[in-house]
Design an enzyme around this catalytic site. Structure first.
Site, mmCIF file in Angstrom:
data_model
loop_
_atom_site.group_PDB
_atom_site.id
_atom_site.type_symbol
_atom_site.label_atom_id
_atom_site.label_comp_id
_atom_site.label_asym_id
_atom_site.label_seq_id
_atom_site.Cartn_x
_atom_site.Cartn_y
_atom_site.Cartn_z
ATOM 1 N N VAL A 187 31.390 38.700 -16.363
ATOM 2 C CA VAL A 187 31.304 40.037 -17.177
ATOM 3 C C VAL A 187 30.439 41.329 -16.537
ATOM 4 C CG1 VAL A 187 29.920 40.381 -19.319
ATOM 5 C CG2 VAL A 187 31.232 38.288 -19.377
ATOM 6 N N GLU A 238 30.337 41.310 -25.332
ATOM 7 C CA GLU A 238 31.793 41.842 -24.604
ATOM 8 C C GLU A 238 32.898 40.902 -25.242
ATOM 9 O OE1 GLU A 238 33.570 39.248 -22.474
ATOM 10 O OE2 GLU A 238 31.643 37.693 -22.791
ATOM 11 N N GLY A 268 48.381 22.897 -28.658
ATOM 12 C CA GLY A 268 48.599 22.326 -27.216
ATOM 13 C C GLY A 268 47.408 21.185 -27.053
ATOM 14 N N CYS A 287 34.033 30.005 -22.258
ATOM 15 C CA CYS A 287 33.505 30.632 -23.140
ATOM 16 C C CYS A 287 33.598 29.711 -24.326
ATOM 17 C CB CYS A 287 33.989 32.051 -23.468
ATOM 18 S SG CYS A 287 33.508 33.404 -22.405
HETATM 19 C C1 UDX Z 1 37.424 34.069 -24.888
HETATM 20 C C2 UDX Z 1 37.659 35.100 -26.111
HETATM 21 O O1 UDX Z 1 39.036 35.370 -26.159
HETATM 22 C C3 UDX Z 1 36.804 36.258 -25.195
HETATM 23 O O2 UDX Z 1 37.185 37.144 -26.423
HETATM 24 C C4 UDX Z 1 35.572 35.709 -25.135
HETATM 25 O O3 UDX Z 1 34.975 37.246 -24.800
HETATM 26 C C5 UDX Z 1 35.404 35.019 -24.061
HETATM 27 O O4 UDX Z 1 36.363 33.694 -24.456
HETATM 28 P P1 UDX Z 1 38.995 33.354 -22.715
HETATM 29 O O5 UDX Z 1 38.039 32.111 -22.183
HETATM 30 O O6 UDX Z 1 39.396 34.223 -21.403
HETATM 31 O O7 UDX Z 1 38.327 34.353 -23.684
HETATM 32 O O8 UDX Z 1 40.299 32.923 -22.955
HETATM 33 P P2 UDX Z 1 41.286 33.002 -24.267
HETATM 34 O O9 UDX Z 1 42.817 33.795 -23.805
HETATM 35 O O10 UDX Z 1 40.645 33.283 -25.738
HETATM 36 O O11 UDX Z 1 41.707 31.569 -24.303
HETATM 37 C C6 UDX Z 1 40.683 30.483 -24.611
HETATM 38 C C7 UDX Z 1 41.321 29.123 -24.588
HETATM 39 O O12 UDX Z 1 42.083 28.875 -25.724
HETATM 40 C C8 UDX Z 1 42.307 28.523 -23.362
HETATM 41 O O13 UDX Z 1 42.097 27.306 -23.057
HETATM 42 C C9 UDX Z 1 43.604 28.584 -24.218
HETATM 43 O O14 UDX Z 1 44.779 27.957 -23.402
HETATM 44 C C10 UDX Z 1 43.084 28.315 -25.493
HETATM 45 N N1 UDX Z 1 44.135 28.661 -26.608
HETATM 46 C C11 UDX Z 1 44.406 29.978 -26.953
HETATM 47 C C12 UDX Z 1 45.055 27.716 -27.260
HETATM 48 O O15 UDX Z 1 44.981 26.630 -26.822
HETATM 49 N N2 UDX Z 1 45.652 28.180 -28.149
HETATM 50 C C13 UDX Z 1 45.933 29.571 -28.658
HETATM 51 O O16 UDX Z 1 46.581 29.682 -29.559
HETATM 52 C C14 UDX Z 1 45.145 30.486 -28.047
#
Ligand code: UDX
Length: 431
Positions: free
Chosen positions: A11, A151, A253, A260
């Site tokens: 961040v 953020e 999945g 996060c």
């Molecule tokens: C997340 C939030 O989206 C972001 O706003 C916050 O600041 C930090 O945490 P991030 O951890 O980078 O961001 O990933 P993100 O794209 O949100 O995906 C998180 C997890 O969820 C991944 O493991 C992804 O594979 C999973 N996921 C996401 C699913 O299993 N299914 C989905 O439909 C979407």
């Protein structure tokens, strides 16, 4: 504006680089000397598209300075962002000792008015605690304000998320603090929602938990699909077309990972508990997420009958595509579960191999997907990298010992894979 960013993690680094790129003078501080020395040379410790170029550019323009000296940042900057880590303690609570230390140092070093902004994901009331700490150590009674500006960056698209956010949340107590932050963000074409500090802190926790809930909800529906012969991809599409639901975050999945969601969810459960509320929905969200990985391993077992002695190819190690981050990545837990059952693992990931090698032992790391599937009894898809979607399945089949695909991210159409001669198992797919 003169901006300080304390903490050069994910961040902090993105925040520092983007504010510098917008023309501000940014001093970014971290206690890790090695990291700061590398950053001074433009070497970035994480893989994030566009970040290296942005950092290098702004180092050259002298808009961005890296240092281990926190007093330099405090002296030079009117606005100071706290972006240090808030790692989970054993009980799931966020450890805020880094935040407290930084607040204390700022109080001791600030020469005149400063706006101190919490950027790390923190429990509600952290802003208040920062204010108390600043007051206690501010012997010269210098004026200051505290604000919250959470953020919402996603790894892999953090720069775009920073520059084009859906909203900018600022939690403030004074007009002065609000005006400074509005000025800092004036070039953004996004609405700013200005509220009190506690509400801003909650917006972050509530948003992340809500998104995690959406994922676990769709995973639960995918399990129902399997039991009643429906197809989760169609179900999710049909649900997502309702504007009130929205199409995002409905991919079933092996569940969510990353630094996060799992951490913030756990922390939010603890915060609620402390506030006297049992957040049962979130406990269920966590339970479903844990079960998805176990279910995936069971699917592999059902496809292979006996696991002991078999070879499974795990494609994808990062917690999602577009990043080399393996923190709380489902792949790591899945591989460890399979290893326990006596499975030999061959694996490949386009970006996360270096990091994975540090935490996984007794696993064969391959140079590409094709060498990873050679002589394998099962291909297990764990991260949906584009290059896995486009694999030449005929070639894959020739290389494998048994043509079995267990698709933990539903990247393939069951028909296409079956036509190519594979036994196919997806997550909630109609077969
Ligand atoms: C997340 C939030 O989206 C972001 O706003 C916050 O600041 C930090 O945490 P991030 O951890 O980078 O961001 O990933 P993100 O794209 O949100 O995906 C998180 C997890 O969820 C991944 O493991 C992804 O594979 C999973 N996921 C996401 C699913 O299993 N299914 C989905 O439909 C979407």
């Amino acid at each position: 504006m003169n901006v300080g960013v304390i903490g050069a993690g994910y961040v902090g680094l993105v925040t520092a680089a983007c504010f510098a790129n917008l023309g501000n003078n940014v001093v970014c501080v971290d206690i890790d000397k090695e990291k700061i020395n590398a950053l001074k040379r433009g070497v970035i410790p994480i893989y994030e598209p566009g970040l290296r170029e942005m950092v290098k550019d702004n180092l050259r323009r002298k808009k961005l300075i890296f240092t281990t000296n926190i007093s330099l940042a405090v002296k030079k900057s009117t606005v100071i962002f706290i972006a240090v880590g808030t790692p989970p303690k054993d009980n799931g609570e966020a450890d805020l000792s880094y935040v407290e230390n930084v607040a204390r140092r700022i109080a001791m070093e600030m020469p005149s008015y400063r706006l101190i902004v919490e950027k790390s994901t923190v429990p509600v009331y952290t802003g208040r605690k920062i204010e108390e700490t600043l007051k206690a150590h501010n012997k010269r009674r210098i004026q200051f304000d505290v604000a919250s500006n959470p953020e919402f960056l996603r790894e892999g698209q953090a720069i775009n998320d920073f520059m084009n956010p859906d909203r900018i949340v600022i939690g403030v107590r004074t007009k002065k603090a609000r005006e400074i932050l509005e000025k800092l963000y004036e070039k953004f074409k996004t609405s700013i929602i200005a509220t009190d500090i506690e509400s801003a802190e909650l917006i972050k926790h509530a948003s992340n938990s809500y998104l995690a809930t959406k994922i676990s909800f769709i995973n639960a529906i995918s399990n129902i699909c399997e039991k009643c012969g429906a197809d989760i991809v169609s179900v999710a599409k049909g649900m997502g077309m309702d504007k009130r639901i929205g199409a995002g975050f409905l991919n079933a999945g092996v569940g969510f990972g990353g630094f996060c969601f799992p951490k913030d969810l756990e922390a939010f459960i603890r915060i609620s508990e402390k506030l006297g509320y049992e957040f049962d929905i979130l406990r269920a969200v966590k339970k479903i997420n844990d079960q998805q990985k176990i279910l995936f391993v069971k699917k592999i077992e059902e496809a292979l009958w006996i696991l002991n002695g078999k070879t499974v190819t795990v494609l994808g190690l990062s917690f999602k595509p577009g990043t080399d981050d393996i923190r709380y990545a489902p792949a790591i837990d899945i591989i460890n579960m399979l290893k326990k059952e006596g499975v030999k693992i061959k694996t490949f990931d386009p970006k996360a191999m270096v990091k994975a090698k540090k935490v996984l032992s007794g696993v064969t790391f391959c140079n590409d997907a094709y060498s990873a599937v050679k002589n394998s009894d099962c291909l297990a898809i764990v991260t949906e990298w584009n290059e896995f979607k486009n694999l030449d399945l005929k070639r894959v089949k020739k290389l494998m010992r048994e043509p079995v695909i267990v698709d933990g991210r539903n990247i393939y159409s069951p028909d296409r894979v079956k036509k190519a001669g594979f036994k196919y198992v997806g997550m909630g797919r109609k077969l």
